[in-house]
Design an enzyme around this catalytic site. Structure first.
Site, PDB file in Angstrom:
ATOM      1  N   GLY A 131      -2.620   3.728 -11.001  1.00 53.33           N
ATOM      2  CA  GLY A 131      -1.787   2.676 -10.418  1.00 53.33           C
ATOM      3  C   GLY A 131      -2.547   1.865  -9.389  1.00 53.33           C
ATOM      4  O   GLY A 131      -2.049   1.589  -8.293  1.00 53.33           O
ATOM      5  N   GLY A 154      -0.322  -3.028  -5.347  1.00 52.28           N
ATOM      6  CA  GLY A 154       0.150  -2.263  -4.195  1.00 52.28           C
ATOM      7  C   GLY A 154      -0.913  -1.491  -3.445  1.00 52.28           C
ATOM      8  O   GLY A 154      -2.069  -1.908  -3.334  1.00 52.28           O
ATOM      9  N   GLY A 189      -2.379   1.321  -4.183  1.00 49.94           N
ATOM     10  CA  GLY A 189      -3.479   1.837  -5.005  1.00 49.94           C
ATOM     11  C   GLY A 189      -4.604   0.824  -5.108  1.00 49.94           C
ATOM     12  O   GLY A 189      -5.792   1.176  -5.091  1.00 49.94           O
ATOM     13  N   SER A 244       6.327  10.924  -1.281  1.00 49.73           N
ATOM     14  CA  SER A 244       7.174  10.106  -0.399  1.00 49.73           C
ATOM     15  C   SER A 244       7.968  11.011   0.532  1.00 49.73           C
ATOM     16  O   SER A 244       8.139  12.213   0.271  1.00 49.73           O
ATOM     17  CB  SER A 244       8.132   9.269  -1.243  1.00 49.73           C
ATOM     18  N   TYR A 272      14.190   8.861  -8.092  1.00 51.41           N
ATOM     19  CA  TYR A 272      12.901   8.636  -7.420  1.00 51.41           C
ATOM     20  C   TYR A 272      12.584   9.821  -6.498  1.00 51.41           C
ATOM     21  O   TYR A 272      11.489  10.391  -6.528  1.00 51.41           O
ATOM     22  CB  TYR A 272      12.965   7.328  -6.613  1.00 51.41           C
TER      23      TYR A 272
END
Ligand SMILES: NC(=O)c1ccc[n+]([C@@H]2O[C@H](COP(=O)([O-])OP(=O)(O)OC[C@H]3O[C@@H](n4cnc5c(N)ncnc54)[C@H](OP(=O)(O)O)[C@@H]3O)[C@@H](O)[C@H]2O)c1
Length: 275
Positions: free
Chosen positions: A12, A16, A18, A144, A167
């Site tokens: 990824g 963003g 990454g 997260s 999520y």
């Protein structure tokens, strides 16, 4: 850890945080393996890194919502790299990407569980020989602070679905995997840690959720880079970090029986053999 000449895979990394981490590691001299789905975003990053480092990164395209594509990705990396110094499992989708309705992966699994957790589980297992060959080496799982205990009677959330629960469950699964894998890797020279990079960074997934960003990509990126190369975390494994500091995860992460159930379920869903 001096990153000059080190081989690092960041999943990824076409967008963003990454993307930020990949560019920083390239400037530090690492051989960067970038990954994503979107070729045009990958090309833009390739050009940026080539301008800065004089050497283009290697781009691997794979949709992590497919176990077959994830396995093909792992095989492609194994074929080209004998050693992998760092794996950053960063690719992910937020609670609202694609809308509020429940979605499934190509294999029929709840989509966030599949992309955010199962794909990393598969990729990591396939790349362990390359990581062990490069020891001391590191795995960094980008999780997260948003965490929700798994209901083992309905891991695919067929009842009472919400994107935020899906999520948060996938992010806790990553942390449970981190703790489990650290025990498995003890003595191998490969460490594995998970982190919450920063809260509501200004990235695609946060904007997709209609949330006003409160952190920068740089803040989250520096927290990831700390686990990638920080000397103070050398040898530390099985930990969860909130930004730069060690933190406690959801209590289910420390429940050995729950972790074993998750491991068995994951092996069953992916067809991987037990370690
Ligand atoms: N943003 C935050 O505030 C925040 C907070 C805590 C944790 N995190 C975690 O940080 C990580 C990065 O998030 P971000 O905010 O940087 O998100 P982002 O800007 O939306 O980037 C997500 C990356 O994951 C890739 N990706 C998404 N779905 C994929 C799939 N099915 N197959 C392959 N690649 C896929 C995207 O590739 P494409 O370019 O192909 O779309 C992109 O490169 C995630 O694991 C996220 O959960 C973020």
């Amino acid at each position: 850890m001096n990153m000059d000449g080190k081989t690092v895979l960041i999943t990824g990394s076409t967008d963003g945080v990454g993307r930020y981490v990949a560019a920083k590691l390239a400037v530090a001299g690492a051989k960067v393996l970038i990954h994503g789905r979107d070729t045009s975003r990958a090309r833009a990053l390739e050009e940026e890194i080539e301008r800065a480092q004089g050497r283009a990164p290697i781009f691997y395209q794979a949709d992590l919502s497919s176990l077959a594509e994830t396995t093909t990705l792992a095989h492609a990396i194994r074929a080209e790299c004998k050693q992998l110094d760092v794996l950053v499992s960063n690719a992910g989708i937020g609670s609202m990407n694609g809308g509020p309705a429940r979605q499934i992966s190509r294999d029929g699994h709840e989509l966030r569980f599949a992309v955010n957790y199962l794909a990393g589980f598969v990729l990591t297992h396939h790349l362990l020989p390359q990581l062990k060959a490069a020891a001391p080496s590191r795995i960094v799982n980008v999780a997260s602070l948003g965490q929700h205990a798994l209901d083992f009677d309905d891991v695919m959330i067929t009842k009472n679905y919400s994107g935020s629960r899906a999520y948060a469950q996938s992010k806790l699964a990553q942390i449970m995997f981190t703790i489990d894998l650290a025990a498995e890797l003890e003595g191998s020279g490969v460490t594995v840690n998970a982190l919450h990079p920063a809260t509501y960074m200004n990235t695609t997934m946060v904007r997709a959720g209609g949330i006003a960003p409160i952190s920068t990509v740089e803040q989250g990126g520096e927290a990831i880079l700390h686990l990638v190369s920080g000397d103070d975390v050398a040898g530390k494994s099985g930990l969860f970090f909130n930004g730069l500091s060690e933190a406690k995860a959801n209590p289910q992460a420390y429940d050995a029986a729950a972790r074993q159930r998750l491991r068995e379920l994951s092996l069953d869903l992916t067809g991987l053999p037990p370690a």
